[in-house]
Enzyme design. Structure first.
Site, PDB file in Angstrom:
ATOM      1  N   HIS A   1       2.188   1.966  -3.383  1.00  0.00           N
ATOM      2  CA  HIS A   1       1.178   2.653  -4.206  1.00  0.00           C
ATOM      3  C   HIS A   1       1.199   4.154  -3.909  1.00  0.00           C
ATOM      4  CE1 HIS A   1      -1.159  -0.351  -6.404  1.00  0.00           C
ATOM      5  NE2 HIS A   1      -1.003  -1.172  -5.378  1.00  0.00           N
TER       6      HIS A   1
ATOM      7  N   THR B   1       0.832  -1.204   0.000  1.00  0.00           N
ATOM      8  CA  THR B   1       0.000   0.000   0.000  1.00  0.00           C
ATOM      9  C   THR B   1       0.870   1.259   0.000  1.00  0.00           C
ATOM     10  OG1 THR B   1      -1.728  -1.152   1.205  1.00  0.00           O
ATOM     11  CG2 THR B   1      -1.759   1.240   1.324  1.00  0.00           C
TER      12      THR B   1
HETATM   13 ZN   LIG Z   1      -0.007  -3.258   5.036  1.00  0.00          ZN
END
Ligand SMILES: [Zn+2]
Ligand SMILES: [Zn+2]
Length: 343
Positions: A44, A41
């Site tokens: 990203h 994440t």
């Molecule tokens: Zn995570």
């Protein structure tokens, strides 16, 4: 305080030293971050992918996998006191929706995620609701504590497949897939076949206890699975890769009555032959998100206590905050395991 901030609507981040220290509100605790791990994440957000653009509002400190020490508690906090060691649970659940009221807070209808919707853990201090704290076992270091959240994702996927005694396929050997290999072995899975195109990660899967490792770009994964299972197919396939091609292939690897568990997030729709892969096989398909609060945490602690799973093995590199760019490059380049940031 200092913190790694997503400052602009572009790739990268910046280390700021002039951020205000957080103060706890009702039911909140301030944690001095001792270690934080980089997650997919965070990549990203760092790379400013379309996924991040749709969710994150710069400027904001990001990062959500962390452990540290409670330094201040707000009014009405009951479970923690100053000095407690904690690991962070990423889900901020509302506590009021149908999901929360039925024991499924990890899949809350009004979910917020630390470091995505609220200020994150790549900072000296983070303020969290006490419901996002987990008492960190004395036997674990802070760096290991920062890896418990992703370990929970690995565990949650395996819980859905009940892998003890079974022949399973794990697709993807990123940090979560690697930990899944170790947990599956600790849970007594018989054969653990791992498919992963990055050789260093595949080698790591072997060290974590995979009985068979396959490069899907060079070998015929289905042929290996059929050979290993005497032509029957695997009892369960658990996808941690999110790769549409891997998932598509994964459905052809299960035996009749087998299970497919989907954990990795594909970025596009996937075409599946439902007749042959699902209906005629009477297959079970389960999606899994995050980890349960806090059943999965308890299961993780049991595996850690068993002595058959060494979470410290997952730490591949560590950097101080001021070298965060090198840390992100390591993670982007697919280093086998977790990259840790230390304030
Ligand atoms: Zn995570
Ligand atoms: Zn809720």
């Amino acid at each position: 305080m200092k913190g790694i901030v997503k400052e602009s609507f572009a790739r990268g981040a910046a280390l700021r030293r002039d951020l205000p220290d957080p103060r706890p509100g009702e039911g909140e605790v301030v944690v001095k971050v001792e270690a934080a791990a980089i997650c997919g994440t965070d990549l990203h957000i760092y790379n400013w992918s379309p996924w991040a653009q749709a969710r994150v509002k710069p400027p904001m400190v990001f990062g959500h996998e962390f452990a540290g020490k409670v330094v201040e508690t707000g009014p009405y906090v009951r479970r923690f006191k100053t000095g407690d060691r904690v690991a962070g649970e990423t889900h901020i659940a509302c506590g009021e929706c149908r999901q929360c009221l039925t024991g499924n807070a990890h899949n809350c209808e009004n979910m917020k995620i630390i470091g995505v919707h609220t200020p994150g853990a790549f900072a000296d201090y983070i303020c969290i609701p006490e419901t996002c704290g987990w008492h960190l076992d004395e036997a674990l270091s802070y760096e290991e504590g920062a890896c418990l959240e992703p370990m929970g994702v690995a565990m949650h996927g395996l819980e859905a497949a009940r892998v003890g005694g079974k022949d399973i396929v794990i697709l993807g050997a990123g940090p979560i897939g690697l930990m899944a290999v170790g947990i599956a072995r600790a849970h007594g899975a018989r054969r653990v076949i791992v498919s992963e195109p990055v050789q260093a990660r595949l080698d790591a899967a072997g060290r974590w206890g995979a009985t068979h490792t396959v490069r899907p770009d060079r070998e015929d994964l289905k042929a290996v699975v059929m050979d290993v299972t005497s032509g029957a197919g695997a009892d369960a396939v658990i996808d941690y890769s999110g790769s549409p091609r891997a998932i598509q292939a994964g459905f052809s690897l299960i035996r009749k009555g087998g299970t497919v568990v989907l954990v990795g997030l594909p970025s596009e729709p996937i075409v599946i032959d439902v007749s042959d892969s699902v209906i005629y096989k009477e297959a079970w398909i389960t999606g899994v998100t995050g980890r349960t609060m806090y059943g999965t945490w308890l299961e993780c602690q049991k595996v850690l206590d068993s002595g058959h799973f060494n979470i410290g093995q997952i730490i591949a590199a560590r950097y101080p905050f001021n070298e965060f760019e090198s840390a992100f490059e390591d993670a982007i380049n697919g280093i086998p395991g977790k990259v840790i940031l230390v304030p």
